[in-house]
Design a protein around this motif. Structure first.
Motif, PDB file in Angstrom:
ATOM      1  N   VAL A   1      45.181  40.126  71.952  1.00  0.00           N
ATOM      2  CA  VAL A   1      44.124  40.320  72.607  1.00  0.00           C
ATOM      3  C   VAL A   1      44.267  39.408  73.778  1.00  0.00           C
ATOM      4  O   VAL A   1      44.405  38.129  73.689  1.00  0.00           O
ATOM      5  CB  VAL A   1      42.872  39.961  71.630  1.00  0.00           C
ATOM      6  N   GLY A   2      43.903  39.983  74.852  1.00  0.00           N
ATOM      7  CA  GLY A   2      43.875  39.340  76.198  1.00  0.00           C
ATOM      8  C   GLY A   2      43.651  39.862  77.335  1.00  0.00           C
ATOM      9  O   GLY A   2      43.527  41.024  77.120  1.00  0.00           O
ATOM     10  N   GLY A   3      43.318  39.130  78.692  1.00  0.00           N
ATOM     11  CA  GLY A   3      42.784  39.525  79.768  1.00  0.00           C
ATOM     12  C   GLY A   3      44.039  39.814  80.725  1.00  0.00           C
ATOM     13  O   GLY A   3      45.044  39.022  80.645  1.00  0.00           O
ATOM     14  N   CYS A   4      44.075  40.964  81.328  1.00  0.00           N
ATOM     15  CA  CYS A   4      44.922  40.994  82.471  1.00  0.00           C
ATOM     16  C   CYS A   4      44.528  40.573  83.930  1.00  0.00           C
ATOM     17  O   CYS A   4      43.521  41.732  84.319  1.00  0.00           O
ATOM     18  CB  CYS A   4      45.625  42.433  82.422  1.00  0.00           C
ATOM     19  N   ARG A   5      44.885  39.843  84.570  1.00  0.00           N
ATOM     20  CA  ARG A   5      44.166  39.438  85.870  1.00  0.00           C
ATOM     21  C   ARG A   5      44.605  40.277  87.189  1.00  0.00           C
ATOM     22  O   ARG A   5      43.902  40.549  88.199  1.00  0.00           O
ATOM     23  CB  ARG A   5      44.644  37.956  86.223  1.00  0.00           C
ATOM     24  N   ASN A   6      46.030  40.685  87.114  1.00  0.00           N
ATOM     25  CA  ASN A   6      46.572  41.276  88.176  1.00  0.00           C
ATOM     26  C   ASN A   6      47.853  42.241  87.742  1.00  0.00           C
ATOM     27  O   ASN A   6      47.872  42.317  86.591  1.00  0.00           O
ATOM     28  CB  ASN A   6      46.913  40.273  89.149  1.00  0.00           C
ATOM     29  N   GLN A   7      48.248  42.684  88.830  1.00  0.00           N
ATOM     30  CA  GLN A   7      49.511  43.431  88.344  1.00  0.00           C
ATOM     31  C   GLN A   7      50.699  42.733  87.799  1.00  0.00           C
ATOM     32  O   GLN A   7      51.565  43.629  86.716  1.00  0.00           O
ATOM     33  CB  GLN A   7      50.059  44.137  89.790  1.00  0.00           C
ATOM     34  N   ASP A   8      50.954  41.597  88.170  1.00  0.00           N
ATOM     35  CA  ASP A   8      51.854  40.573  87.389  1.00  0.00           C
ATOM     36  C   ASP A   8      51.772  40.593  85.877  1.00  0.00           C
ATOM     37  O   ASP A   8      52.718  40.700  85.020  1.00  0.00           O
ATOM     38  CB  ASP A   8      51.854  39.220  88.169  1.00  0.00           C
ATOM     39  N   ASP A   9      50.469  40.814  85.432  1.00  0.00           N
ATOM     40  CA  ASP A   9      49.959  40.481  84.027  1.00  0.00           C
ATOM     41  C   ASP A   9      50.247  41.835  83.518  1.00  0.00           C
ATOM     42  O   ASP A   9      50.669  41.856  82.379  1.00  0.00           O
ATOM     43  CB  ASP A   9      48.671  40.147  83.763  1.00  0.00           C
ATOM     44  N   GLU A  10      49.905  43.022  84.259  1.00  0.00           N
ATOM     45  CA  GLU A  10      49.992  44.177  83.383  1.00  0.00           C
ATOM     46  C   GLU A  10      51.586  44.409  83.631  1.00  0.00           C
ATOM     47  O   GLU A  10      51.880  45.161  82.378  1.00  0.00           O
ATOM     48  CB  GLU A  10      49.406  45.170  84.539  1.00  0.00           C
ATOM     49  N   GLU A  11      52.357  44.064  84.401  1.00  0.00           N
ATOM     50  CA  GLU A  11      53.747  44.327  84.098  1.00  0.00           C
ATOM     51  C   GLU A  11      54.202  43.410  83.122  1.00  0.00           C
ATOM     52  O   GLU A  11      55.118  43.981  82.402  1.00  0.00           O
ATOM     53  CB  GLU A  11      54.544  44.163  85.252  1.00  0.00           C
ATOM     54  N   ARG A  12      53.802  42.489  82.906  1.00  0.00           N
ATOM     55  CA  ARG A  12      54.296  41.425  81.777  1.00  0.00           C
ATOM     56  C   ARG A  12      53.948  42.150  80.565  1.00  0.00           C
ATOM     57  O   ARG A  12      54.568  42.067  79.368  1.00  0.00           O
ATOM     58  CB  ARG A  12      53.403  39.953  82.001  1.00  0.00           C
ATOM     59  N   VAL A  13      52.645  42.741  80.353  1.00  0.00           N
ATOM     60  CA  VAL A  13      52.207  43.481  79.072  1.00  0.00           C
ATOM     61  C   VAL A  13      53.323  44.715  78.621  1.00  0.00           C
ATOM     62  O   VAL A  13      53.931  44.777  77.617  1.00  0.00           O
ATOM     63  CB  VAL A  13      50.847  43.935  79.074  1.00  0.00           C
ATOM     64  N   LEU A  14      53.821  45.210  79.740  1.00  0.00           N
ATOM     65  CA  LEU A  14      54.787  46.332  79.593  1.00  0.00           C
ATOM     66  C   LEU A  14      56.186  45.910  79.121  1.00  0.00           C
ATOM     67  O   LEU A  14      56.728  46.606  78.257  1.00  0.00           O
ATOM     68  CB  LEU A  14      55.096  47.049  80.909  1.00  0.00           C
ATOM     69  N   MET A  15      56.476  44.693  79.395  1.00  0.00           N
ATOM     70  CA  MET A  15      57.585  44.042  79.122  1.00  0.00           C
ATOM     71  C   MET A  15      57.552  43.625  77.595  1.00  0.00           C
ATOM     72  O   MET A  15      58.570  43.696  76.957  1.00  0.00           O
ATOM     73  CB  MET A  15      57.964  42.614  80.059  1.00  0.00           C
ATOM     74  N   LEU A  16      56.337  43.119  77.324  1.00  0.00           N
ATOM     75  CA  LEU A  16      56.064  42.561  75.768  1.00  0.00           C
ATOM     76  C   LEU A  16      55.997  44.112  74.997  1.00  0.00           C
ATOM     77  O   LEU A  16      56.835  43.732  73.936  1.00  0.00           O
ATOM     78  CB  LEU A  16      55.001  42.076  75.711  1.00  0.00           C
ATOM     79  N   ARG A  17      55.677  45.106  75.331  1.00  0.00           N
ATOM     80  CA  ARG A  17      55.692  46.311  74.629  1.00  0.00           C
ATOM     81  C   ARG A  17      57.153  46.689  74.531  1.00  0.00           C
ATOM     82  O   ARG A  17      57.564  47.134  73.433  1.00  0.00           O
ATOM     83  CB  ARG A  17      55.140  47.447  75.515  1.00  0.00           C
ATOM     84  N   GLY A  18      58.005  46.604  75.527  1.00  0.00           N
ATOM     85  CA  GLY A  18      59.328  47.004  75.483  1.00  0.00           C
ATOM     86  C   GLY A  18      60.168  45.879  74.313  1.00  0.00           C
ATOM     87  O   GLY A  18      61.104  46.328  73.652  1.00  0.00           O
ATOM     88  N   LEU A  19      59.795  44.697  74.426  1.00  0.00           N
ATOM     89  CA  LEU A  19      60.513  43.740  73.704  1.00  0.00           C
ATOM     90  C   LEU A  19      59.965  44.135  72.076  1.00  0.00           C
ATOM     91  O   LEU A  19      60.883  43.941  71.260  1.00  0.00           O
ATOM     92  CB  LEU A  19      59.605  42.290  73.797  1.00  0.00           C
ATOM     93  N   CYS A  20      58.670  44.637  71.841  1.00  0.00           N
ATOM     94  CA  CYS A  20      58.437  45.117  70.371  1.00  0.00           C
ATOM     95  C   CYS A  20      59.253  46.437  70.138  1.00  0.00           C
ATOM     96  O   CYS A  20      59.688  46.312  68.993  1.00  0.00           O
ATOM     97  CB  CYS A  20      56.892  45.498  70.505  1.00  0.00           C
TER      98      CYS A  20
END
Length: 504
Positions: free
Chosen positions: A350-369
């Motif tokens: 659970v967390g907040g995305c401040r900007n595009q960098d955070d959104e890209e980081r979430v995509l990277m984490l989904r890829g890691l999963c």
């Protein structure tokens, strides 16, 4: 003429030549310094004239908070809104201003977001000054020398804020220490600061000296002794400048024992510095009943069909969500042969995305999963409303936190108040202030690597429901000292000397 006399004559000529070169440089330095001093005096006089003109139109003194990401929805933003609420209630005849870099939103929308995310409603509206150049403090703009780049950028952003509105009292509530001398010496303002996390710390220096790769120390630097030595020199010089800037603050508030130690070492203002724990909405979570887990004659992981491990935190690199996912994968591997297997536990981020960098980081984490084969057991909940956050925490078994040297850890406190069994990083605020024994008993668990986290999660899930309940109740009782009410009392006491200087 002897050789000795000739040498003496040459030396005299050399000295005269050097003097003839140095003297103009000295004159030039004096002229430039005088010009700069006069320019500063002129700018200061002009800004004070603007302030007097504003006070002539509206006699109410103005207190301004510098918070370029006030709409982000993190723990720092909760501090901002609670601080404003406390000051508005105590000082009804004072005007309050927020400098923000958020674009595409209105002030009403920002305040509505604060109500939705934090359950905080201000007694009256505040004035927002929308800054146009927030990108100057974005880390992505400075791939190298990021600390220096962001700090210099904050000076220009601070100037934009001061130019747009000159307050009587300035508070940096987001950690941009280099704006303090701008407002103090150019704006003629009294200044204060609430420090969540020092821009640089002795721990960061240790990471570089020991050539330890972390999120703020790239592998190519940690593997190269020359680059590491250069970075140590850079960090030492920056720490000196950071300390000089921070020492301009008339009042310094820090959010934890860990932050206090670093700020005292860098800013060297012990008589003006105090710990003010950040406000955690413990009351909203304490209101939820702490229900017993259903015992069905079995112990540990068998007393629930599915246990939820919940992590709360913005998707920033230092939160180390990668560690959470890797440790969770190890937990699933260990549970393969147990009743319920991998289906008996899930990870919720659970967390907040401040900007595009955070959104890209979430995509990277989904890829890691996907890469680790745990995507079916990991849920991402982004920018969710407060009620949804509350539901996730009150239904969770384990609250997970993995940030190294977290300055405080509001998410950790909220997990404990909600009734989860907290598992936090063995460093910073969680270790020194939060996950500490209470009335002689355990309030949670600490770990610092993949195996340690996997071991701790397995241990928590293997406890009986009664054993977990004992830890949950004790943790709940311990977090009362982090309530909104405690924060407001401490914050107002720290601010009283500054607020007393305002002319009403």
């Amino acid at each position: 003429m002897s050789g000795h006399d000739h040498l003496t004559l040459c030396l005299c000529d050399l000295i005269r030549l050097l003097w003839s070169l140095v003297l103009p440089c000295v004159y030039l330095c004096v002229v430039l310094t005088s010009g700069l001093f006069l320019l500063i005096l002129g700018v200061r006089a002009w800004l004070q004239m603007n302030r007097k003109a504003r006070r002539a139109r509206d006699p109410a003194p103005a207190v301004a908070f510098f918070h370029p990401y006030c709409n982000a929805g993190g723990g720092g933003e909760r501090v901002l809104w609670c601080a404003l609420r406390a000051l508005q209630n105590r000082y009804p005849d004072v005007q309050f201003v927020v400098y923000t870099g958020d674009q595409g939103v209105t002030g009403d929308q920002i305040l509505a977001g604060a109500r939705r995310r934090f359950n905080i409603a201000l007694p009256r509206p505040v004035q927002f000054v929308f800054l146009r150049h927030r990108q100057l403090v974005e880390a992505s703009l400075y791939p190298h020398f990021t600390l220096l780049g962001q700090s210099v950028g904050s000076i220009f952003l601070g100037w934009e804020a001061l130019y747009e509105f000159t307050p009587d009292l300035y508070i940096d509530s987001m950690g941009y220490a280099f704006t303090l001398p701008i407002f103090r010496y150019l704006g003629g303002c009294r200044v204060g600061s609430y420090v969540h996390y020092p821009t640089i710390s002795t721990d960061m220096l240790s990471v570089v000296r020991e050539r330890n790769p972390r999120f703020n120390n790239a592998d190519y630097i940690s593997s190269n002794p020359l680059l590491s030595a250069i970075k140590v020199i850079y960090y030492c010089a920056f720490a000196l400048l950071y300390g000089l800037a921070g020492s301009c603050s008339d009042v310094v508030m820090v959010n934890s024992t860990w932050t206090l130690g670093h700020i005292l070492a860098l800013w060297r203002a012990p008589n003006r510095t105090s710990v003010v724990y950040p406000p955690c909405d413990v009351q909203s979570f304490l209101g939820a009943p702490l229900e017993d887990e259903q015992e069905d004659g079995k112990e540990g992981a068998e007393d629930r069909k599915c246990h939820s491990v919940v992590s709360v935190g913005q998707f920033r690199p230092e939160k180390d969500h990668r560690l959470q996912i890797r440790a969770f994968r190890k937990l699933l591997e260990r549970r393969a042969g147990k009743p319920g297997g991998r289906e008996a536990v899930k990870l919720v981020l659970v967390g907040g995305c401040r900007n595009q960098d955070d959104e890209e980081r979430v995509l990277m984490l989904r890829g890691l999963c996907q890469e680790l084969g745990v995507a079916d057991r990991v849920d991402f909940k982004l920018n969710i409303p407060f009620e949804d956050l509350k539901k996730e925490l009150t239904e969770a078994t384990v609250g997970l936190h993995t940030m190294w040297n977290e300055h405080f850890g509001i998410g950790v406190v909220e997990c404990m108040a909600a009734g989860t069994v907290i598992l936090a990083h063995k460093s910073g605020g969680p270790k020194l202030d939060i996950v500490v024994p209470y009335e002689g008993g355990q309030t949670g668990f600490l770990a610092d690597d993949e195996d340690g986290y996997a071991d701790a999660m397995e241990r928590i899930l293997s406890l009986t429901a009664a054993e977990r309940m004992e830890i949950r109740r004790r943790a709940r009782q311990s977090v009362a000292r982090f309530s909104d009410q405690e924060f407001e009392a401490s914050f107002l006491a720290a601010m009283e000397p500054l607020m007393g200087t305002l002319e009403r």
